[in-house]
Design an enzyme around this catalytic site. Structure first.
Site, mmCIF file in Angstrom:
data_model
loop_
_atom_site.group_PDB
_atom_site.id
_atom_site.type_symbol
_atom_site.label_atom_id
_atom_site.label_comp_id
_atom_site.label_asym_id
_atom_site.label_seq_id
_atom_site.Cartn_x
_atom_site.Cartn_y
_atom_site.Cartn_z
ATOM 1 N N ASN A 1 63.086 46.165 -15.531
ATOM 2 C CA ASN A 1 64.012 46.748 -15.520
ATOM 3 C C ASN A 1 64.650 45.682 -16.953
ATOM 4 O O ASN A 1 66.292 45.999 -16.993
ATOM 5 C CB ASN A 1 65.069 46.809 -14.529
ATOM 6 C CG ASN A 1 65.090 44.636 -14.049
ATOM 7 O OD1 ASN A 1 64.107 43.861 -14.997
ATOM 8 N ND2 ASN A 1 66.060 44.454 -13.042
ATOM 9 N N HIS B 1 67.132 40.770 -18.895
ATOM 10 C CA HIS B 1 68.215 39.973 -17.814
ATOM 11 C C HIS B 1 69.857 39.869 -18.948
ATOM 12 O O HIS B 1 69.835 39.700 -19.698
ATOM 13 C CB HIS B 1 67.834 38.782 -17.981
ATOM 14 C CG HIS B 1 68.474 37.606 -17.103
ATOM 15 N ND1 HIS B 1 68.769 37.352 -16.170
ATOM 16 C CD2 HIS B 1 69.015 36.482 -17.536
ATOM 17 C CE1 HIS B 1 69.050 36.517 -15.902
ATOM 18 N NE2 HIS B 1 69.344 35.752 -17.044
ATOM 19 N N LYS C 1 63.385 41.888 -21.870
ATOM 20 C CA LYS C 1 62.480 41.574 -21.185
ATOM 21 C C LYS C 1 60.777 41.808 -21.980
ATOM 22 O O LYS C 1 61.068 42.992 -22.884
ATOM 23 C CB LYS C 1 62.501 41.625 -19.735
ATOM 24 C CG LYS C 1 63.395 41.207 -18.997
ATOM 25 C CD LYS C 1 63.152 41.595 -17.026
ATOM 26 C CE LYS C 1 64.664 40.852 -16.369
ATOM 27 N NZ LYS C 1 64.546 41.296 -15.588
HETATM 28 P P1 IDP Z 1 69.295 40.553 -11.919
HETATM 29 O O1 IDP Z 1 68.509 40.380 -13.117
HETATM 30 O O2 IDP Z 1 69.969 42.209 -11.795
HETATM 31 O O3 IDP Z 1 70.044 39.205 -11.706
HETATM 32 P P2 IDP Z 1 68.196 39.677 -9.333
HETATM 33 O O4 IDP Z 1 68.327 39.867 -8.272
HETATM 34 O O5 IDP Z 1 68.491 38.450 -10.355
HETATM 35 O O6 IDP Z 1 68.752 40.775 -10.218
HETATM 36 O O7 IDP Z 1 66.415 39.664 -9.705
HETATM 37 C C1 IDP Z 1 65.906 38.739 -10.924
HETATM 38 C C2 IDP Z 1 64.400 40.147 -10.940
HETATM 39 O O8 IDP Z 1 63.672 40.292 -10.088
HETATM 40 C C3 IDP Z 1 65.456 41.666 -11.296
HETATM 41 O O9 IDP Z 1 66.296 41.902 -12.694
HETATM 42 C C4 IDP Z 1 63.689 41.901 -11.730
HETATM 43 O O10 IDP Z 1 62.899 41.824 -12.383
HETATM 44 C C5 IDP Z 1 62.796 40.926 -10.118
HETATM 45 N N1 IDP Z 1 63.420 42.267 -9.073
HETATM 46 C C6 IDP Z 1 64.560 41.395 -8.507
HETATM 47 N N2 IDP Z 1 64.427 42.473 -6.854
HETATM 48 C C7 IDP Z 1 63.190 43.287 -6.979
HETATM 49 C C8 IDP Z 1 61.981 43.625 -6.362
HETATM 50 O O11 IDP Z 1 62.992 44.325 -5.093
HETATM 51 N N3 IDP Z 1 61.422 44.381 -6.435
HETATM 52 C C9 IDP Z 1 60.452 43.180 -7.885
HETATM 53 N N4 IDP Z 1 61.534 42.609 -8.397
HETATM 54 C C10 IDP Z 1 62.891 42.481 -8.466
HETATM 55 MG MG MG Z 2 70.116 37.899 -11.765
#
Ligand code: IDP
Ligand code: MG
Length: 156
Positions: free
Chosen positions: A118, A121, A15
């Protein structure tokens, strides 16, 4: 090939924060050293519409607009990695969505603190991996080759 673990392709994207923080090398190294094979890579800023399509499943979340802004804030290093059980193992290498819940030794557990920054992806299922690869790469953009190390990584 082992019958219970299929060779798969997974979509891994560093990212904008990962790119800006100089983490392309360290993240690639983790997949390379594990034995996975890089079959496609590019730096790209695909724009909001594309990013909204990528995260369409999350469009009703309160953090969606912030997520799209974050993902649109700079170049992304988009990649396809191939190997046995690559989707599930890619998620293990990545760590939990919330970096504070990620074990040390995972990418997020070593390089991140906030869920909204984070760094990387990874596809969560084989079906989503195929959809994401089709969204981010053109047909034929992923190359096909036998890695020289194949026999040193896989028994069969
Ligand atoms: P993942 O990336 O581990 O698959 P997902 O639930 O698919 O997690 O969420 C996609 C992305 O959305 C996450 O990697 C993160 O960058 C963002 N995200 C998820 N939950 C939150 C939140 O509660 N606050 C802010 N960003 C979030
Ligand atoms: Mg995801």
């Amino acid at each position: 090939m082992s019958s219970e673990h299929a060779t798969e392709q997974t979509f891994i994207a560093i990212k904008p924060d990962g790119v800006q923080r100089g983490l392309i090398g360290p993240i690639i190294t983790r997949f390379e050293q594990r034995g996975f094979k890089l079959v496609a890579i590019k730096l790209t800023t695909p724009g909001k519409e594309h990013l909204q399509a990528h995260y369409a499943d999350l469009s009703d979340k309160a953090f969606f607009a912030g997520l799209i802004e974050y993902m649109n804030s700079g170049p992304i290093c988009a990649m396809v990695w191939e190997g046995r059980d690559a989707v599930k193992t890619g998620r293990t290498i990545l760590g939990a969505t919330n970096p504070l819940a990620s074990a040390p030794g995972t990418i997020r557990g070593d390089y991140a603190i906030d869920v909204g920054r984070n760094v990387c992806h990874g596809s969560d299922t084989v079906e989503n991996a195929q959809k994401e690869i089709a969204l981010w790469f053109k047909e034929g953009e992923a190359v096909s080759y036998k890695a020289a190390q194949y026999g040193w990584v896989y028994e069969k």
